[in-house]
Write a protein that holds these residues in place. Structure first.
Motif, PDB file in Angstrom:
ATOM      1  N   ILE A 165       4.566  -6.248   7.249  1.00  0.00           N
ATOM      2  CA  ILE A 165       3.716  -5.670   6.216  1.00  0.00           C
ATOM      3  C   ILE A 165       3.037  -6.810   5.466  1.00  0.00           C
ATOM      4  CG2 ILE A 165       3.683  -4.274   4.120  1.00  0.00           C
ATOM      5  CD1 ILE A 165       6.154  -2.820   5.265  1.00  0.00           C
ATOM      6  N   SER A 166       1.716  -6.796   5.433  1.00  0.00           N
ATOM      7  CA  SER A 166       0.951  -7.931   4.906  1.00  0.00           C
ATOM      8  C   SER A 166       1.022  -8.006   3.388  1.00  0.00           C
ATOM      9  CB  SER A 166      -0.513  -7.823   5.337  1.00  0.00           C
ATOM     10  OG  SER A 166      -1.141  -6.739   4.685  1.00  0.00           O
ATOM     11  N   ALA A 167       0.736  -9.207   2.878  1.00  0.00           N
ATOM     12  CA  ALA A 167       0.690  -9.410   1.426  1.00  0.00           C
ATOM     13  C   ALA A 167      -0.400  -8.553   0.795  1.00  0.00           C
ATOM     14  CB  ALA A 167       0.457 -10.893   1.122  1.00  0.00           C
ATOM     15  N   ALA A 168      -1.536  -8.399   1.487  1.00  0.00           N
ATOM     16  CA  ALA A 168      -2.629  -7.580   0.953  1.00  0.00           C
ATOM     17  C   ALA A 168      -2.215  -6.124   0.830  1.00  0.00           C
ATOM     18  CB  ALA A 168      -3.860  -7.715   1.849  1.00  0.00           C
ATOM     19  N   THR A 169      -1.443  -5.636   1.809  1.00  0.00           N
ATOM     20  CA  THR A 169      -0.971  -4.251   1.746  1.00  0.00           C
ATOM     21  C   THR A 169       0.010  -4.077   0.601  1.00  0.00           C
ATOM     22  OG1 THR A 169      -1.260  -4.007   4.144  1.00  0.00           O
ATOM     23  CG2 THR A 169       0.168  -2.412   3.039  1.00  0.00           C
ATOM     24  N   ARG A 170       0.875  -5.063   0.401  1.00  0.00           N
ATOM     25  CA  ARG A 170       1.815  -4.983  -0.723  1.00  0.00           C
ATOM     26  C   ARG A 170       1.082  -4.989  -2.054  1.00  0.00           C
ATOM     27  NH1 ARG A 170       4.546  -8.883   2.534  1.00  0.00           N
ATOM     28  NH2 ARG A 170       3.993 -10.562   1.090  1.00  0.00           N
ATOM     29  N   ALA A 171       0.035  -5.820  -2.157  1.00  0.00           N
ATOM     30  CA  ALA A 171      -0.729  -5.885  -3.406  1.00  0.00           C
ATOM     31  C   ALA A 171      -1.449  -4.570  -3.675  1.00  0.00           C
ATOM     32  CB  ALA A 171      -1.731  -7.037  -3.342  1.00  0.00           C
ATOM     33  N   LEU A 172      -2.005  -3.968  -2.618  1.00  0.00           N
ATOM     34  CA  LEU A 172      -2.707  -2.691  -2.792  1.00  0.00           C
ATOM     35  C   LEU A 172      -1.732  -1.594  -3.200  1.00  0.00           C
ATOM     36  CD1 LEU A 172      -5.434  -1.272  -2.599  1.00  0.00           C
ATOM     37  CD2 LEU A 172      -4.931  -0.770  -0.196  1.00  0.00           C
ATOM     38  N   TRP A 173      -0.526  -1.621  -2.662  1.00  0.00           N
ATOM     39  CA  TRP A 173       0.486  -0.647  -3.067  1.00  0.00           C
ATOM     40  C   TRP A 173       0.766  -0.772  -4.568  1.00  0.00           C
ATOM     41  CZ3 TRP A 173       3.183   3.183  -0.368  1.00  0.00           C
ATOM     42  CH2 TRP A 173       4.254   3.768  -1.066  1.00  0.00           C
ATOM     43  N   ARG A 174       0.889  -2.009  -5.052  1.00  0.00           N
ATOM     44  CA  ARG A 174       1.156  -2.211  -6.475  1.00  0.00           C
ATOM     45  C   ARG A 174       0.001  -1.679  -7.323  1.00  0.00           C
ATOM     46  NH1 ARG A 174       3.201  -7.180  -4.453  1.00  0.00           N
ATOM     47  NH2 ARG A 174       1.256  -8.261  -4.997  1.00  0.00           N
TER      48      ARG A 174
END
Length: 392
Positions: free
Chosen positions: A123-132
């Motif tokens: 799971i990419s850092a960008a996906t984690r940031a968008l989730w937040r």
């Protein structure tokens, strides 16, 4: 080219009330399979005869030449579908960070987001940031674990990874459907709430404990349901689905669905969207009440150019009903102009199919708005409405 006869022969899906609309954005990093999933959903809903392929440049949502050449989305694309007498405005979004503005416009137009993660990649850092970001905005979310047919990680392992990557509590992420395998090959899934099987028949690996755990999570915020659950009462599916919608809307539960590129997960996801996702009336979003009979309040999501029509503005209607041949005020905070609404259309990828009106909660296209820009507000000149622009 894929068979588009089904799309051509059918009129655009319409909805006469906000309760019959679901607005959903598919988000995730490049390569997670969002556009292929969109094709599977379109086929399952009968909107196209067969699925197009990203590699061949034949998908509904990647219709621009640059997308077909580079085999990736560069803009949001709306694909309306109909399932269970509900109109689903499915918004496919690009995964590359260069096109973040398109993703945010889609999330602003939608009432829920589906995060598509690939079982072949971390799971990419960008996906984690968008989730937040979605968490900060209290946007209801679900997760699709995609590409299980070529997976390096199992469905259960991916759910564990999602728990860690998104910082979720132990009861927040729950599988709504569980994959069924023939050896290493996924052949379908089993619905935990309904017990219904999807795809090829096969043995069900879902334990009674897994279903009871899901039911407990759904009942957790509803005292009546929890009392019935503790008392050992068999809860009916309708009550559980109502509880599921409340939990999803409150962002206290994020359902997970297994999927692959052969179409497994498509019907399951359509069922989840129509029975568990919130309608526009259930999402306040700082807008006026979602009343089709109220004063018009709408917003431009994006503006695109067409060689035949000219400027086409994608519009989300928050209140009132948008109709052709009416005069609207169009404002961005600094200017205020008047424009006449020409014929309305419903986008289906590149196609624009005529519709008679767009009620509160719906998404439609308006051609030839000369001054429209993303974020601009459309309203009845006699009834100004408080609807803020969003950052673009």
């Amino acid at each position: 080219m894929p068979d588009r006869s089904a799309a051509r022969s059918r009129q655009a899906p319409t909805a006469d009330s906000p309760d019959r609309i679901r607005n959903v954005a598919l988000v995730g990093c490049s390569g997670s399979g969002k556009t292929t999933l969109t094709e599977s959903l379109a086929v399952a809903a009968g909107a196209v005869g067969r699925a197009g392929r990203v590699a061949e440049g034949t998908t509904v949502s990647d219709y621009e030449g640059i997308e077909q050449r580079h085999r990736r989305s560069v803009q949001l694309s709306v694909v309306p579908l109909e399932w269970n007498d509900i109109k689903i405005n499915l918004i496919d979004t690009p995964g590359h960070p260069d096109f973040d503005a398109e993703v945010r416009a889609a999330l602003h137009a939608a009432d829920a987001a589906i995060f598509v993660v690939s079982a072949t990649d971390p799971i990419s850092a960008a996906t984690r940031a968008l989730w937040r970001e979605c968490d900060d905005e209290a946007i209801p979310r679900a997760i699709v674990v995609n590409k299980l047919d070529v997976a390096r990680h199992s469905f259960d392992d991916m759910l564990t990874d999602c728990h860690v990557a998104f910082g979720l509590g132990p009861d927040t992420l729950r599988a709504m459907f569980y994959p069924v395998y023939d050896g290493d090959r996924p052949i379908g899934s089993m619905g935990l709430l309904t017990g219904r099987s999807y795809g090829e028949p096969g043995p069900c690996p879902v334990s009674t404990e897994a279903r009871e755990s899901l039911v407990e999570a759904i009942s957790g915020q509803d005292d009546t349901l929890m009392e019935r659950f503790i008392a050992g009462e068999q809860l009916d599916t309708a009550s559980l689905q109502e509880g599921l919608t409340r939990e999803i809307l409150a962002c206290t539960l994020h359902p997970a669905v297994p999927a692959d590129e052969t179409g497994i997960g498509a019907v399951e996801l359509l069922e989840l969207i129509t029975t568990g996702f919130p309608a526009p009336t259930q999402r306040g979003r700082g807008a006026p009440p979602c009343d089709p009979d109220g004063p018009l309040a709408a917003q431009v999501v994006r503006v695109a150019g067409d060689s035949y029509v000219g400027r086409i503005s994608l519009v989300r209607v928050y209140a009132g009903t948008l109709r052709p041949d009416t005069i609207v005020a169009l404002a961005d905070g600094d200017r205020d102009s008047r424009e006449r609404i020409p014929a309305l259309t419903s986008p289906f990828g590149k196609q624009q199919r005529p519709v008679g009106e767009a009620v509160a909660g719906d998404i439609a296209s308006v051609g030839k708005l000369a001054t429209a820009q993303p974020g601009d507000v459309l309203y009845d000149p006699d009834h100004p409405v408080p609807l803020d622009r969003w950052p673009t």
